[in-house]
Design a protein around this motif. Structure first.
Motif, PDB file in Angstrom:
ATOM      1  N   GLN A  80       0.830  -1.198   0.000  1.00 44.95           N
ATOM      2  CA  GLN A  80       0.000   0.000   0.000  1.00 44.95           C
ATOM      3  C   GLN A  80       0.869   1.255   0.000  1.00 44.95           C
ATOM      4  O   GLN A  80       1.927   1.306   0.613  1.00 44.95           O
ATOM      5  CB  GLN A  80      -0.924   0.020   1.217  1.00 44.95           C
ATOM      6  N   THR A  97      -6.387   0.788   3.413  1.00 44.94           N
ATOM      7  CA  THR A  97      -7.142  -0.153   4.237  1.00 44.94           C
ATOM      8  C   THR A  97      -6.318  -0.513   5.468  1.00 44.94           C
ATOM      9  O   THR A  97      -5.141  -0.875   5.353  1.00 44.94           O
ATOM     10  CB  THR A  97      -7.470  -1.437   3.453  1.00 44.94           C
ATOM     11  N   TYR A 110     -11.837  -4.563   9.283  1.00 46.55           N
ATOM     12  CA  TYR A 110     -11.099  -3.676   8.389  1.00 46.55           C
ATOM     13  C   TYR A 110     -11.787  -2.314   8.296  1.00 46.55           C
ATOM     14  O   TYR A 110     -13.024  -2.229   8.258  1.00 46.55           O
ATOM     15  CB  TYR A 110     -10.992  -4.297   6.990  1.00 46.55           C
ATOM     16  N   GLN A 131     -11.564   1.671   6.309  1.00 48.87           N
ATOM     17  CA  GLN A 131     -11.052   2.449   5.187  1.00 48.87           C
ATOM     18  C   GLN A 131     -10.641   3.830   5.683  1.00 48.87           C
ATOM     19  O   GLN A 131     -11.355   4.447   6.486  1.00 48.87           O
ATOM     20  CB  GLN A 131     -12.112   2.587   4.087  1.00 48.87           C
TER      21      GLN A 131
END
Length: 200
Positions: free
Chosen positions: A45, A52, A64, A66
């Motif tokens: 990432q 995430t 999870y 965002q």
């Protein structure tokens, strides 16, 4: 959400700019989580943009979230329209402030990354400069008369020829000599090609 925010804040400290972090609220009710631990589900990432974040609980369950990480800082843009083939100087650039994390990939942010380079194509005023839009300034032009230099211990040989390629400092180009022989060498200066020789 707090642990995800703190995790991203710690992770983004190396960016050295003003960072804004927003963690979206979960879409459903989360059960109680003991000893929550934040982590990145993917090691690939980016440091900014949409990210995430995983939250692992001591019970073994994982949720999870965002998040959006925005980096604010300075970058440089053309002060005016710049034609193709122009050498970039300080006078041609002006500083802008904004969200550098929203700029296209490959954007040059620092002025020193652009100075002395040559524009491959026209650059629009106020538009971020992409790496592919600039190139090293050509010191040798195609069909230009150049000097071939072969130097070593105890000798220095110079001959004139005609360049068959265009090249910047360090580029490999071909040169045709008056006797039609073609020799390759590296650009070592304006109109000058250095030829490697095996002599000592």
């Amino acid at each position: 959400m707090d642990i995800a925010h703190a995790f991203l804040e710690q992770r983004s400290r190396h960016l050295g700019n003003k960072v804004q972090i927003k963690v979206a609220a979960p879409s459903a009710h989360w059960p109680h989580c003991t000893a929550p631990e934040a982590f990145l589900p993917s090691k690939n990432q980016a440091d900014w943009g949409r990210i995430t974040v995983g939250i692992r609980c001591s019970s073994g369950s994982t949720r999870y979230l965002q998040a959006q990480v925005a980096v604010l800082g300075n970058y440089w843009v053309p002060r005016e329209n710049i034609p193709a083939g122009t050498t970039i100087t300080e006078e041609l650039l002006r500083r802008e402030k904004g969200e550098i994390s929203a700029l296209p990939s490959g954007t040059l942010l620092k002025r020193k990354e652009m100075l002395g380079l040559e524009s491959r194509r026209p650059l629009r005023a106020g538009t971020p400069v992409q790496q592919y839009q600039l190139q090293q300034r050509a010191l040798v032009k195609r069909r230009q008369t150049v000097t071939l230099v072969a130097a070593g211990r105890g000798f220095n040989i110079q001959r004139e020829g005609r360049a068959l390629d265009e090249g910047a400092m360090g580029d490999k180009v071909r040169v045709r000599l008056p006797d039609r022989q073609i020799i390759s060498g590296r650009v070592s200066g304006r109109g000058q090609i250095h030829v490697t020789t095996g002599r000592n």
